[in-house]
Design a protein around this motif. Structure first.
Motif, PDB file in Angstrom:
ATOM      1  N   ASP A 151      35.366  58.893  45.083  1.00 16.65           N
ATOM      2  CA  ASP A 151      35.395  58.280  43.757  1.00 16.65           C
ATOM      3  C   ASP A 151      36.438  58.998  42.887  1.00 16.65           C
ATOM      4  N   ASP A 157      36.679  53.764  35.033  1.00 22.55           N
ATOM      5  CA  ASP A 157      37.071  55.176  35.196  1.00 22.55           C
ATOM      6  C   ASP A 157      37.773  55.652  33.917  1.00 22.55           C
ATOM      7  N   ASP A 206      33.121  49.503  35.471  1.00 18.77           N
ATOM      8  CA  ASP A 206      33.387  50.929  35.352  1.00 18.77           C
ATOM      9  C   ASP A 206      34.893  51.128  35.513  1.00 18.77           C
ATOM     10  N   LYS A 215      40.396  62.262  38.399  1.00 15.96           N
ATOM     11  CA  LYS A 215      39.008  62.033  37.995  1.00 15.96           C
ATOM     12  C   LYS A 215      38.072  62.296  39.160  1.00 15.96           C
ATOM     13  N   SER A 232      32.451  52.559  40.007  1.00 16.45           N
ATOM     14  CA  SER A 232      33.591  53.106  40.764  1.00 16.45           C
ATOM     15  C   SER A 232      33.078  53.908  41.955  1.00 16.45           C
ATOM     16  N   LEU A 233      31.915  54.558  41.768  1.00 17.73           N
ATOM     17  CA  LEU A 233      31.364  55.357  42.873  1.00 17.73           C
ATOM     18  C   LEU A 233      31.014  54.470  44.072  1.00 17.73           C
ATOM     19  N   GLU A 288      36.136  56.359  30.481  1.00 15.00           N
ATOM     20  CA  GLU A 288      35.660  57.706  30.185  1.00 15.00           C
ATOM     21  C   GLU A 288      36.795  58.585  29.693  1.00 15.00           C
ATOM     22  N   ARG A 316      33.127  56.055  27.010  1.00 18.63           N
ATOM     23  CA  ARG A 316      32.171  56.919  27.709  1.00 18.63           C
ATOM     24  C   ARG A 316      32.511  58.374  27.417  1.00 18.63           C
TER      25      ARG A 316
END
Ligand code: SPV
Ligand code: MG
Length: 433
Positions: free
Chosen positions: A204, A233, A231, A265, A193-194, A259, A305
């Motif tokens: 992000d 998030d 990912d 986030k 995601s970053l 996560e 996560r």
């Protein structure tokens, strides 16, 4: 009659293999050792066909007297067991990464006066060539998706690199280095995601919507064959997460990692410097379960996560959450840390592995990057994700070039930072239609 032994993967068979088997069978009674999936994966790509199919194929080749299984890339175990008078292998291994295996064969045979015969390798055919041709053809979503589970079963550590567009994904797909006699390459790709956000010039914070993220995956999948971990998030709202699962699974993604955070986030590497809220255990378990119900195949994995270490909640909290998430059905745990020192990750892994052996353990050593892959294997880690390195290395290179052009008022001085024009023109070959 002389007893003859040769070993083979028999995954992508070609004329060269048949020539060796024919030669070997003319030397005496031929036993063929077919390598196990694990033995093959220890030095090259995971095989396409199962061991059972490969054995069946070799059993039906003319001149083969008996097929046995060879458990390792080393011949030693089977040579000691079957004590052949002759081992046959194509002469190409003298100069490849198999040279040390070859020496071991010679030394072992010497114990009973056996000898190694090396007929010339058939020129113009090789499994690697066939492999590249297969990659050109591509892969179906089903095969790509299921490949990650196969990899974690066969590899001591699955290596994953971040990709944020077709070009970075081509690097993940094709880059190899030979290290200590073994060909090293990445096993899978991480849709971060970053970096997916950063490459769009956005923070992000889940501001890049799922449709855009899926478009990135489509671009990547059009030009690659390796599996992907996404990912996810926070997974978004509970009610939306099942749709994310369905979309990813349909495309051929192998796993989503979500996560345990709620609200706005922020990237974990901010640590406690950014205001972030952890989800309750029970809410997050409900989300995991919702994802599991939404998936269609068991090949697609939901990985939980844990942000306890990042948010300063300690190892006990992380372990409690790990057990709860596994109970809810998570097939893997990704434990994250933003410390420079790997100590807290090491402690978590040891305590986690002392209780749970079956569940996948995933780490992302961005900040504690002194830890080595052999150390991760010892800690019982299954998957390592290098989460942002393609983009982090590309940006400074591009900035340097931009500065040079501004400084000198021409691009001549920047040439030394750039690949030659000829190279970029030929970087992406045109497909024949
Ligand atoms: C990402 O790559 O977007 C991640 C991993 O979530 S990290 O940036 O280390 O939090
Ligand atoms: Mg992320």
């Amino acid at each position: 009659m002389k007893q003859v032994y040769t070993a083979i993967s028999a995954d992508l068979l070609h004329e060269g293999h048949i020539n060796i088997l024919k030669y070997a069978s003319e030397c005496g009674q031929l036993t063929v050792g077919v390598l196990t999936d694990k033995a093959i994966a220890s030095y090259k790509k995971v095989p396409y066909m199962s061991l059972e199919s490969r054995v069946k194929i070799v059993e039906n080749i003319k001149g083969v007297h008996r097929v046995v299984v060879q458990n390792s890339i080393s011949y030693k175990e089977n040579l000691k067991k079957y004590k052949p008078d002759i081992v046959v292998h194509g002469d190409e291994w003298k100069v490849t990464r198999l040279a040390s295996i070859r020496q071991e064969v010679i030394d072992t045979l010497a114990e009973w006066g056996g000898k190694l015969i090396e007929p010339p390798y058939t020129q113009g055919v090789s499994s690697s060539q066939i492999n590249s041709a297969l990659k050109e053809v591509g892969v179906t979503p089903n095969i790509r998706r299921s490949y990650l589970k196969k990899l974690v079963q066969l590899k001591s550590l699955v290596k994953v690199i971040e990709t944020h567009n077709g070009l970075s994904a081509l690097i993940a797909e094709k880059t190899t280095v030979e290290h200590e006699g073994i060909k090293q390459e990445f096993d899978a790709m991480w849709s971060s995601s970053l970096t997916d956000s950063t490459s769009r010039g956005k923070p992000d914070i889940e501001a890049v919507d799922l449709s855009s993220r899926l478009q990135t995956i489509n671009d990547i999948f059009e030009v690659t064959t390796k599996p992907m971990i996404f990912d996810g998030d926070t997974g978004g709202r509970l009610e939306h997460f099942p749709f994310m699962v369905r979309s990813l699974e349909r495309l051929g993604v192998s796993a989503v990692i979500i996560e345990d955070k709620v609200g706005l986030k922020r990237n974990s590497l901010f640590g406690t410097a950014a205001q972030q809220t952890q989800d309750t255990i029970s809410n997050f378990c409900t989300k995991i379960t919702a994802g599991l119900h939404a998936r269609i195949t068991s090949d697609f994995m939901i990985i939980a996560r844990i942000e306890s270490l990042v948010l300063g909640q300690g190892i006990e909290d992380a372990l409690e959450r790990a057990h709860a998430y596994i109970k809810a059905g998570a097939e893997g745990i990704m434990i994250h840390s933003c410390q420079k020192d790997p100590d807290e990750i090491k402690t978590f892994c040891k305590l986690f592995r002392a209780q749970d052996t079956g569940v996948l353990l995933i780490v992302v050593p961005s900040s504690y990057n002194t830890i080595t892959e052999p150390e991760l294997i010892d800690l019982g880690v299954n998957i390592v994700i290098y989460a942002n390195h393609m983009l982090r290395s590309a940006y400074p290179a591009m900035e340097k070039t931009a500065k040079s052009i501004l400084r000198y008022g021409r691009s001549f001085e920047a040439d030394e930072y750039c690949m030659p024009i000829k190279q970029i023109l030929n970087l992406i070959p045109e497909h024949s239609v």
